[in-house]
Design an enzyme around this catalytic site. Sequence first.
Site, PDB file in Angstrom:
ATOM      1  N   SER A   1       1.740  -9.893  -1.340  1.00  9.79           N
ATOM      2  CA  SER A   1       1.318  -8.500  -1.149  1.00  9.79           C
ATOM      3  C   SER A   1       1.673  -7.933   0.220  1.00  9.79           C
ATOM      4  O   SER A   1       1.850  -6.724   0.358  1.00  9.79           O
ATOM      5  CB  SER A   1      -0.188  -8.380  -1.382  1.00  9.79           C
ATOM      6  OG  SER A   1      -0.905  -9.234  -0.509  1.00  9.79           O
TER       7      SER A   1
ATOM      8  N   LYS B   1       0.806  -1.222   0.000  1.00  6.43           N
ATOM      9  CA  LYS B   1       0.000   0.000   0.000  1.00  6.43           C
ATOM     10  C   LYS B   1       0.839   1.273   0.000  1.00  6.43           C
ATOM     11  O   LYS B   1       0.436   2.291  -0.534  1.00  6.43           O
ATOM     12  CB  LYS B   1      -0.968  -0.016   1.172  1.00  6.43           C
ATOM     13  CG  LYS B   1      -2.068  -1.054   0.965  1.00  6.43           C
ATOM     14  CD  LYS B   1      -3.341  -0.698   1.658  1.00  6.43           C
ATOM     15  CE  LYS B   1      -4.445  -1.648   1.237  1.00  6.43           C
ATOM     16  NZ  LYS B   1      -4.210  -3.036   1.715  1.00  6.43           N
TER      17      LYS B   1
ATOM     18  N   GLU C   1      -9.715   6.871   3.918  1.00  4.52           N
ATOM     19  CA  GLU C   1     -10.606   5.991   4.672  1.00  4.52           C
ATOM     20  C   GLU C   1      -9.873   4.666   4.801  1.00  4.52           C
ATOM     21  O   GLU C   1      -8.997   4.348   3.995  1.00  4.52           O
ATOM     22  CB  GLU C   1     -11.934   5.814   3.947  1.00  4.52           C
ATOM     23  CG  GLU C   1     -11.978   4.694   2.918  1.00  4.52           C
ATOM     24  CD  GLU C   1     -11.109   4.944   1.711  1.00  4.52           C
ATOM     25  OE1 GLU C   1     -10.928   6.110   1.341  1.00  4.52           O
ATOM     26  OE2 GLU C   1     -10.600   3.961   1.150  1.00  4.52           O
TER      27      GLU C   1
HETATM   28  C1  LIG Z   1      -5.043  -4.092   1.402  1.00  2.00           C
HETATM   29  C2  LIG Z   1      -4.346  -5.345   1.125  1.00  2.00           C
HETATM   30  C3  LIG Z   1      -4.724  -6.187   0.049  1.00  2.00           C
HETATM   31  C4  LIG Z   1      -5.916  -5.925  -0.819  1.00  2.00           C
HETATM   32  O1  LIG Z   1      -5.877  -4.737  -1.554  1.00  2.00           O
HETATM   33  P1  LIG Z   1      -5.668  -4.738  -3.127  1.00  2.00           P
HETATM   34  O2  LIG Z   1      -5.990  -3.338  -3.511  1.00  2.00           O
HETATM   35  O3  LIG Z   1      -6.597  -5.742  -3.730  1.00  2.00           O
HETATM   36  O4  LIG Z   1      -4.253  -5.089  -3.381  1.00  2.00           O
HETATM   37  C5  LIG Z   1      -3.976  -7.325  -0.204  1.00  2.00           C
HETATM   38  N1  LIG Z   1      -2.926  -7.661   0.574  1.00  2.00           N
HETATM   39  C6  LIG Z   1      -2.541  -6.901   1.620  1.00  2.00           C
HETATM   40  C7  LIG Z   1      -1.375  -7.337   2.431  1.00  2.00           C
HETATM   41  C8  LIG Z   1      -3.230  -5.722   1.937  1.00  2.00           C
HETATM   42  O5  LIG Z   1      -2.842  -4.966   2.979  1.00  2.00           O
END
Ligand SMILES: *Cc1c(COP(=O)(O)O)cnc(C)c1O
Length: 401
Positions: free
Chosen positions: A383, A95, A117
């Site tokens: 992610s 993020k 948000e």
């Molecule tokens: C917020 C988040 C997601 C989901 O958000 P996307 O916009 O779909 O990438 C996925 N993995 C993690 C670790 C997150 O913090």
Amino acid sequence: MIENTTYKLPDPRGKFGEYGGMYVPETLIPALYELIETYSKLKFDPEFNRELFRLQSEYNGRPTPLTYAERLTEHFGKAKIYLKREDLNHTGAHKINNALGQILLARKLGKKRIIAETGAGQHGVATATVCAKFGLECVVYMGELDVERQKLNVFKMEMLGARVVPVSSGTKTLKDATNEAIRDWVTNVEDTHYIIGSVVGPHPYPMLVRDFQSIIGIEAKSQLFELENKLPDYILACVGGGSNAIGIFYPFLGEKTKLIGVEAAGLGVDTDEHCATLTLGSDGIFQGMKTMLLHNNEGQVSEVYSISAGLDYPGVGPEHSYLHKNQLAEYKYVDDKQALEGVKLLTEKEGIIPALETAHAVYYLNELMPKTTSDEIVIVNVSGRGDKDLNTIVDKFREVK
Ligand SMILES: *Cc1c(COP(=O)(O)O)cnc(C)c1O
């Protein structure tokens, strides 16, 4: 920033085919156009890109590694598996890639105040972090229920100097927090920039956030060329709003690589407790965009559910709706129980505890790998890291035993 030379969307109206657009109150249209204009000037501005590159490396620790998953590869005995390590970003997930880009943009726009948000608090923490770094005022809207559930992230945001505003309307969750943030933006649009955390919302946000997140795919592509001198055959990523997925997919659109997004099936797609939007959704308008959404019997946007707060969203970015409809990417789903198995698999085989969101993509290897061959390559986008989920994971593993 790069331009994909074979795939050129959105169009100037912010449309990905029929999806996307700007479905917002009239008072916000000038602010969106100001954002579009400033961004189109900065996108290829060498100085802006240098500044962003410097922040991404010095502050955020990029490039993140592309790790060969040797034991995981042996476990399946098929294609070679690589992991793109977004878990190693500052604050623990992808993020911040977007938050850094948008804070630079806000400064160019001359805005003094940032709003955001947040549901689980991950985007709120990333935003509060970049606001602390640049000394900008930060207000984060968060549903009252989420404030209660995510105390640690609320504490982090407050330490970072943000004001967290609990929202007590509606269901007291992310949807209501978003409505409140939009209300704030309408009122304070002169001096305020709204940092949206995924590839959702009105144009130009889905494009902006994608461009800032596409650093994931740009790096992965050149890292794999360096190591293997070829393109991957498959890329796997989890999909909530879809920003980590589009970030790694974008530079591969138009290539032969198969792109697979994995949504959360919660307690199962045959229950109401899931968020498999692209599998079971239908077209609608929500939060300023036309996209696929989960609707209930009354035609309202559903209350959805997943064990992972980051995937717990009733819509999906409009570009994913477009890729889905035109079969440029495939979308699958994995449920809560399987995601927990995904956590276990990556932890035990590679010594990496993934976020619950990520674990959905990891688990999907069980279905994909038998169809692959040993001369193929799969990249999984990791992610985020699992630290934030340890309480949930510990409780669930106790239940299972
Ligand atoms: C917020 C988040 C997601 C989901 O958000 P996307 O916009 O779909 O990438 C996925 N993995 C993690 C670790 C997150 O913090």
